[in-house]
Each structure stands twice: as structure tokens, then as C-alpha cells.
Design a protein around this motif. Structure first.
Motif, PDB file in Angstrom:
ATOM      1  N   THR A 230       0.819  -1.222   0.000  1.00 20.96           N
ATOM      2  CA  THR A 230       0.000   0.000   0.000  1.00 20.96           C
ATOM      3  C   THR A 230       0.851   1.269   0.000  1.00 20.96           C
ATOM      4  OG1 THR A 230      -0.165  -0.072   2.412  1.00 20.96           O
ATOM      5  CG2 THR A 230      -1.946  -1.101   1.157  1.00 20.96           C
ATOM      6  N   ARG A 231       2.114   1.143   0.347  1.00 22.91           N
ATOM      7  CA  ARG A 231       3.016   2.303   0.379  1.00 22.91           C
ATOM      8  C   ARG A 231       3.850   2.438  -0.895  1.00 22.91           C
ATOM      9  NH1 ARG A 231       0.637   5.225   3.994  1.00 22.91           N
ATOM     10  NH2 ARG A 231       0.722   4.359   6.082  1.00 22.91           N
ATOM     11  N   ARG A 232       3.885   1.413  -1.710  1.00 23.60           N
ATOM     12  CA  ARG A 232       4.726   1.438  -2.908  1.00 23.60           C
ATOM     13  C   ARG A 232       4.380   2.588  -3.852  1.00 23.60           C
ATOM     14  NH1 ARG A 232       4.541  -5.003  -3.487  1.00 23.60           N
ATOM     15  NH2 ARG A 232       5.911  -5.423  -1.716  1.00 23.60           N
ATOM     16  N   PRO A 233       3.108   2.841  -4.125  1.00 21.82           N
ATOM     17  CA  PRO A 233       2.801   3.943  -5.043  1.00 21.82           C
ATOM     18  C   PRO A 233       3.094   5.321  -4.439  1.00 21.82           C
ATOM     19  CG  PRO A 233       0.854   2.547  -4.698  1.00 21.82           C
ATOM     20  CD  PRO A 233       1.917   2.097  -3.749  1.00 21.82           C
ATOM     21  N   LYS A 234       3.398   5.395  -3.173  1.00 19.25           N
ATOM     22  CA  LYS A 234       3.624   6.669  -2.501  1.00 19.25           C
ATOM     23  C   LYS A 234       5.098   7.070  -2.463  1.00 19.25           C
ATOM     24  CE  LYS A 234      -0.501   6.148   0.331  1.00 19.25           C
ATOM     25  NZ  LYS A 234      -1.357   6.483  -0.745  1.00 19.25           N
ATOM     26  N   GLY A 235       5.963   6.273  -3.066  1.00 17.64           N
ATOM     27  CA  GLY A 235       7.368   6.637  -3.166  1.00 17.64           C
ATOM     28  C   GLY A 235       8.229   6.288  -1.966  1.00 17.64           C
ATOM     29  N   VAL A 236       7.735   5.418  -1.084  1.00 13.18           N
ATOM     30  CA  VAL A 236       8.509   5.056   0.106  1.00 13.18           C
ATOM     31  C   VAL A 236       9.796   4.331  -0.279  1.00 13.18           C
ATOM     32  CG1 VAL A 236       8.508   3.680   2.224  1.00 13.18           C
ATOM     33  CG2 VAL A 236       6.500   5.025   1.610  1.00 13.18           C
ATOM     34  N   GLY A 237       9.714   3.400  -1.206  1.00 14.12           N
ATOM     35  CA  GLY A 237      10.907   2.660  -1.622  1.00 14.12           C
ATOM     36  C   GLY A 237      11.955   3.576  -2.229  1.00 14.12           C
ATOM     37  N   VAL A 238      11.520   4.516  -3.043  1.00 15.80           N
ATOM     38  CA  VAL A 238      12.446   5.477  -3.644  1.00 15.80           C
ATOM     39  C   VAL A 238      13.094   6.321  -2.552  1.00 15.80           C
ATOM     40  CG1 VAL A 238      12.644   7.488  -5.160  1.00 15.80           C
ATOM     41  CG2 VAL A 238      11.242   5.542  -5.848  1.00 15.80           C
ATOM     42  N   ALA A 239      12.302   6.756  -1.583  1.00  8.70           N
ATOM     43  CA  ALA A 239      12.835   7.571  -0.488  1.00  8.70           C
ATOM     44  C   ALA A 239      13.878   6.802   0.317  1.00  8.70           C
ATOM     45  CB  ALA A 239      11.706   8.047   0.420  1.00  8.70           C
TER      46      ALA A 239
ATOM     47  N   PHE B  69      14.545  -1.508  -9.120  1.00  9.66           N
ATOM     48  CA  PHE B  69      15.897  -0.993  -9.112  1.00  9.66           C
ATOM     49  C   PHE B  69      16.366  -0.634 -10.519  1.00  9.66           C
ATOM     50  CE2 PHE B  69      15.589  -3.136  -5.041  1.00  9.66           C
ATOM     51  CZ  PHE B  69      16.059  -2.140  -4.212  1.00  9.66           C
ATOM     52  N   ASP B  70      15.894  -1.340 -11.522  1.00 10.52           N
ATOM     53  CA  ASP B  70      16.204  -0.977 -12.909  1.00 10.52           C
ATOM     54  C   ASP B  70      15.675   0.422 -13.212  1.00 10.52           C
ATOM     55  OD1 ASP B  70      17.498  -3.351 -13.454  1.00 10.52           O
ATOM     56  OD2 ASP B  70      15.749  -4.277 -14.423  1.00 10.52           O
ATOM     57  N   GLN B  71      14.486   0.725 -12.727  1.00  9.39           N
ATOM     58  CA  GLN B  71      13.873   2.048 -12.945  1.00  9.39           C
ATOM     59  C   GLN B  71      14.655   3.158 -12.250  1.00  9.39           C
ATOM     60  OE1 GLN B  71       9.895   1.607 -11.506  1.00  9.39           O
ATOM     61  NE2 GLN B  71       9.176   0.589 -13.359  1.00  9.39           N
ATOM     62  N   GLN B  72      15.326   2.817 -11.163  1.00 13.50           N
ATOM     63  CA  GLN B  72      16.063   3.827 -10.388  1.00 13.50           C
ATOM     64  C   GLN B  72      17.446   4.103 -10.955  1.00 13.50           C
ATOM     65  OE1 GLN B  72      14.106   5.387  -8.298  1.00 13.50           O
ATOM     66  NE2 GLN B  72      12.663   3.833  -8.925  1.00 13.50           N
ATOM     67  N   GLY B  73      17.878   3.263 -11.871  1.00 10.56           N
ATOM     68  CA  GLY B  73      19.196   3.454 -12.480  1.00 10.56           C
ATOM     69  C   GLY B  73      20.212   2.748 -11.694  1.00 10.56           C
TER      70      GLY B  73
END
Length: 62
Positions: free
Chosen positions: A21-30, A58-62
Motif C-alpha cells: 500500500t506504500r509502494r505507489p507513494k514513493g517510500v521505496g524510492v525515499a 531498481f532498474d527504474q532507479q538506475g
């Protein structure tokens, strides 16, 4: 106390997971950006990723 880790040139990233439920909110990116910032402060430029469930993220993050 020493500010950087001696002779460390790489680090291993092992993030358990982010609740779906937190994935679309950018928690992983943060979380990843914080890890990258801490690593940069320590002079670490290479990451080794340990994942079998989120390689696309991780591919999306570069």
C-alpha cells in the motif's frame, strides 16, 4: 572518530520490502535515496543488489 569507512568501495543493499500500500507513494524510492546519500558520504560509489522480488524497481532507479 573516523568519518568514513576505511578501504570500503562497495556496499550490499538488502531491503526486505515496502508494504504494497506504500509502494505507489514513493517510500521505496525515499529509502533508496537515503541509502545512496549515506553511501556517498562514506565514499561508496558501487552497490551490489540482493533481490529476487524487485529487480524492476531498481532498474527504474538506475
Amino acid at each position: 572518530m573516523q568519518d568514513t569507512l576505511p578501504n570500503v568501495h562497495a556496499c550490499l543493499i538488502d531491503i526486505s520490502s515496502v508494504v504494497s500500500t506504500r509502494r505507489p507513494k514513493g517510500v521505496g524510492v525515499a529509502v533508496l535515496r537515503v541509502i545512496e546519500a549515506i553511501a556517498a558520504e562514506q565514499g561508496i560509489a558501487r552497490f551490489h543488489l540482493l533481490t529476487t522480488t524487485a529487480p524492476g524497481f531498481f532498474d527504474q532507479q538506475g
